[in-house]
Write a protein that holds these residues in place. Structure first.
Motif, mmCIF file in Angstrom:
data_model
loop_
_atom_site.group_PDB
_atom_site.id
_atom_site.type_symbol
_atom_site.label_atom_id
_atom_site.label_comp_id
_atom_site.label_asym_id
_atom_site.label_seq_id
_atom_site.Cartn_x
_atom_site.Cartn_y
_atom_site.Cartn_z
ATOM 1 N N HIS A 171 0.833 -1.202 0.000
ATOM 2 C CA HIS A 171 0.000 0.000 0.000
ATOM 3 C C HIS A 171 0.870 1.256 0.000
ATOM 4 O O HIS A 171 0.707 2.135 -0.841
ATOM 5 C CB HIS A 171 -0.925 0.000 1.222
ATOM 6 C CG HIS A 171 -1.840 1.173 1.286
ATOM 7 N ND1 HIS A 171 -2.035 1.904 2.449
ATOM 8 C CD2 HIS A 171 -2.620 1.749 0.352
ATOM 9 C CE1 HIS A 171 -2.904 2.875 2.211
ATOM 10 N NE2 HIS A 171 -3.280 2.813 0.955
ATOM 11 N N GLY A 172 1.817 1.320 0.959
ATOM 12 C CA GLY A 172 2.711 2.471 1.040
ATOM 13 C C GLY A 172 4.126 2.055 0.715
ATOM 14 O O GLY A 172 4.857 1.589 1.592
ATOM 15 N N LEU A 178 5.266 5.977 -3.032
ATOM 16 C CA LEU A 178 3.993 5.736 -3.722
ATOM 17 C C LEU A 178 2.945 5.179 -2.763
ATOM 18 O O LEU A 178 3.222 4.270 -1.978
ATOM 19 C CB LEU A 178 4.199 4.742 -4.866
ATOM 20 C CG LEU A 178 2.933 4.385 -5.664
ATOM 21 C CD1 LEU A 178 2.661 5.460 -6.711
ATOM 22 C CD2 LEU A 178 3.056 3.017 -6.310
ATOM 23 N N CYS A 179 1.736 5.698 -2.854
ATOM 24 C CA CYS A 179 0.581 5.142 -2.139
ATOM 25 C C CYS A 179 -0.313 4.486 -3.183
ATOM 26 O O CYS A 179 -0.957 5.170 -3.986
ATOM 27 C CB CYS A 179 -0.165 6.244 -1.391
ATOM 28 S SG CYS A 179 -1.434 5.624 -0.268
ATOM 29 N N HIS A 180 -0.353 3.162 -3.183
ATOM 30 C CA HIS A 180 -1.022 2.423 -4.258
ATOM 31 C C HIS A 180 -2.534 2.378 -4.059
ATOM 32 O O HIS A 180 -3.018 2.133 -2.951
ATOM 33 C CB HIS A 180 -0.485 0.990 -4.333
ATOM 34 C CG HIS A 180 -0.686 0.341 -5.663
ATOM 35 N ND1 HIS A 180 -1.921 -0.058 -6.117
ATOM 36 C CD2 HIS A 180 0.195 0.028 -6.648
ATOM 37 C CE1 HIS A 180 -1.789 -0.588 -7.316
ATOM 38 N NE2 HIS A 180 -0.513 -0.543 -7.672
ATOM 39 N N PRO A 181 -3.326 2.599 -5.114
ATOM 40 C CA PRO A 181 -4.784 2.444 -5.011
ATOM 41 C C PRO A 181 -5.144 1.013 -4.599
ATOM 42 O O PRO A 181 -4.503 0.052 -5.027
ATOM 43 C CB PRO A 181 -5.273 2.749 -6.428
ATOM 44 C CG PRO A 181 -4.175 3.547 -7.065
ATOM 45 C CD PRO A 181 -2.898 3.039 -6.462
ATOM 46 N N LEU A 333 -1.253 9.901 -5.877
ATOM 47 C CA LEU A 333 -0.501 8.670 -5.654
ATOM 48 C C LEU A 333 0.695 8.866 -4.721
ATOM 49 O O LEU A 333 1.439 7.919 -4.464
ATOM 50 C CB LEU A 333 -0.010 8.097 -6.990
ATOM 51 C CG LEU A 333 -1.091 7.644 -7.979
ATOM 52 C CD1 LEU A 333 -0.455 7.088 -9.247
ATOM 53 C CD2 LEU A 333 -1.998 6.587 -7.342
ATOM 54 N N ARG A 334 0.869 10.082 -4.209
ATOM 55 C CA ARG A 334 1.995 10.346 -3.311
ATOM 56 C C ARG A 334 1.681 9.853 -1.906
ATOM 57 O O ARG A 334 0.599 10.086 -1.378
ATOM 58 C CB ARG A 334 2.301 11.847 -3.290
ATOM 59 C CG ARG A 334 2.827 12.378 -4.606
ATOM 60 C CD ARG A 334 2.944 13.895 -4.585
ATOM 61 N NE ARG A 334 3.244 14.412 -5.918
ATOM 62 C CZ ARG A 334 3.047 15.666 -6.302
ATOM 63 N NH1 ARG A 334 2.534 16.550 -5.429
ATOM 64 N NH2 ARG A 334 3.335 16.055 -7.525
ATOM 65 N N LEU A 335 2.629 9.173 -1.321
ATOM 66 C CA LEU A 335 2.491 8.645 0.034
ATOM 67 C C LEU A 335 2.569 9.798 1.030
ATOM 68 O O LEU A 335 3.566 10.518 1.071
ATOM 69 C CB LEU A 335 3.606 7.626 0.294
ATOM 70 C CG LEU A 335 3.645 6.900 1.632
ATOM 71 C CD1 LEU A 335 2.370 6.104 1.863
ATOM 72 C CD2 LEU A 335 4.866 5.980 1.689
ATOM 73 N N PRO A 336 1.533 10.014 1.842
ATOM 74 C CA PRO A 336 1.536 11.168 2.742
ATOM 75 C C PRO A 336 2.632 11.144 3.805
ATOM 76 O O PRO A 336 3.042 12.194 4.300
ATOM 77 C CB PRO A 336 0.150 11.114 3.392
ATOM 78 C CG PRO A 336 -0.688 10.305 2.472
ATOM 79 C CD PRO A 336 0.244 9.305 1.864
ATOM 80 N N SER A 337 3.092 9.967 4.171
ATOM 81 C CA SER A 337 4.082 9.862 5.242
ATOM 82 C C SER A 337 5.517 10.034 4.766
ATOM 83 O O SER A 337 6.391 10.464 5.539
ATOM 84 C CB SER A 337 3.940 8.508 5.949
ATOM 85 O OG SER A 337 3.957 7.458 5.002
#
Length: 409
Positions: A171-172, A178-181, A333-337
């Protein structure tokens, strides 16, 4: 008289040492006090731990089989169920880092010779593929460059072709940012009688994930990212589909420590009246994990997701103002963390990171696995997820861009 006494004392000390059975002396380094620097951990993890969680981890030890410890473990289970958004009874924390949960999932859900499909778009897919290969699975890989993502159509075609018992997706993907759908993938797996395994080590608490609604069969995370506990514990949950598979095996899992037959009893998930000894869990680590989950419950998942999105957006705008290029072009799609930037043209990324650590006592990192030499990574998660910290990170990067030598370009 006094001089004779000193001489005798020294002689006796030498004699005692000469008669000792110990041939390796105490290491000099351990005769000095422990020193650990205070640093801003603005990399992909671990993150700085809030005082409240540090204090919880420092409480007096109790026995790992005491009734009070079982109560704390029960609290942890409920906290994980909330964080994962699941009602799964088979929900525990591993005694180990995220890799322990990763191996537990594969070792219990897969038997030697079975087909496993792994989505590889960074280091974590590579790791799962190797773990599955080592335990004798027939591993098939879907591979994209770091930062790439897989469409549901591509996933379904691969599942139809390889007929896996397990499909893995991160996922992350912290190595690329990348933050995957997730929507629809669990339904594809159910349609083809395949378990869906998801890694949320870098994303839990920072980006929305719904284990039950998104039909995820096995989900795991780590303690040291947005949860802000020290490294060393790893929540994991199995739904009924996963339990049916792993508790009706023909062979025993390759690891005794990670065997869910035993772990489910240790965590009170198997319905039996008594919990038997399996291993000594990390008592202080569980104290800290319980407190970190309490903070998440008090904050609220939706507020945590909102804040990570807001602060990461603020950071990303600041990076672009510095003339830096974000590695993941699609905003959604950007990973917030963990935010990734392309390495600035003409700069040695290692020199920049060393400069930032030396002059700002701040950790940022380069890539990991296939993303090495492609990106620099800035993580603002959990306790560190504040605009003031984003400003500090931006100031450190601006300073490095000004003072580090351009080596090319």
């Amino acid at each position: 008289m006094y001089r004779i006494g000193i001489t005798a004392s020294v002689h006796k000390s030498r004699l005692d040492r000469s008669m000792s059975s110990v041939t390796v002396p105490p290491p000099a380094c351990l005769l000095r006090p422990l020193e650990a620097p205070l640093r801003y951990l603005f990399g992909p993890g671990p993150s700085n731990v809030p005082p409240r969680v540090l204090a919880a981890g420092g409480r007096p030890i109790i026995g790992h089989l005491h009734p009070e410890m079982y109560g704390i473990m029960n609290d942890i289970k409920k906290g994980i169920q909330y964080a994962f958004q699941t009602e799964n009874k088979m929900t525990i924390s591993m005694s180990g880092s995220g890799h322990a949960a990763m191996e537990c999932a594969v070792f219990n859900a897969v038997e030697p010779g079975e087909s496993v499909l792994v989505a590889v778009n960074g280091i974590w897919g590579e790791r799962v593929a190797e773990i599955a290969e080592r335990m004798g699975a027939n591993v098939h890989k879907m591979v994209k460059a770091p930062g790439g993502y897989f469409t549901n159509k591509e996933i379904e075609q691969a599942v139809e072709k390889h007929k896996p018992v397990l499909f893995f997706l991160t996922h992350g993907e912290s190595s690329a940012g990348l933050c995957h759908p997730m929507d629809g993938i669990g339904d594809i797996c159910r349609k083809h009688n395949c378990l869906f395994l998801v890694d949320t080590v870098a994303s839990l608490g920072a980006a929305p994930i719904y284990m039950d609604k998104q039909s995820i069969d096995i989900l795991y995370t780590g303690s040291q990212k947005a949860l802000n506990a020290p490294p060393g514990t790893a929540p994991i949950s199995f739904n009924e589909r996963a339990c049916q598979k792993m508790f009706n095996r023909k062979t025993k899992p390759v690891s005794y420590l990670f065997d869910m037959t035993h772990l489910s009893n240790y965590w009170g998930c198997d319905g039996k009246p008594a919990r038997a000894y399996h291993h000594t869990g990390p008592v202080s680590g569980f104290f800290a994990l319980r407190e970190s989950l309490a903070i998440l419950a008090e904050t609220g998942l939706e507020e945590s997701w909102r804040k990570h999105k807001e602060v990461s957006g603020y950071l990303q705008r600041g990076l672009e103002d510095l003339g830096l290029k974000l590695f993941i072009p699609e905003r959604d799609l950007r990973l917030p963390s963990v935010t990734t930037i392309a390495i600035p043209e003409g700069y040695d990324w290692r020199e920049m990171l060393v400069y930032i650590m030396k002059n700002h006592q701040m950790e940022m990192t380069g890539g990991l696995g296939p993303s090495i030499g492609m990106v620099m990574r800035i993580g603002l998660m959990g306790y560190n997820c504040e605009k003031t910290n984003a400003d500090m990170a931006l100031q450190a990067l601006a300073d490095a861009l000004k003072n580090c030598k351009k080596t090319r370009g």
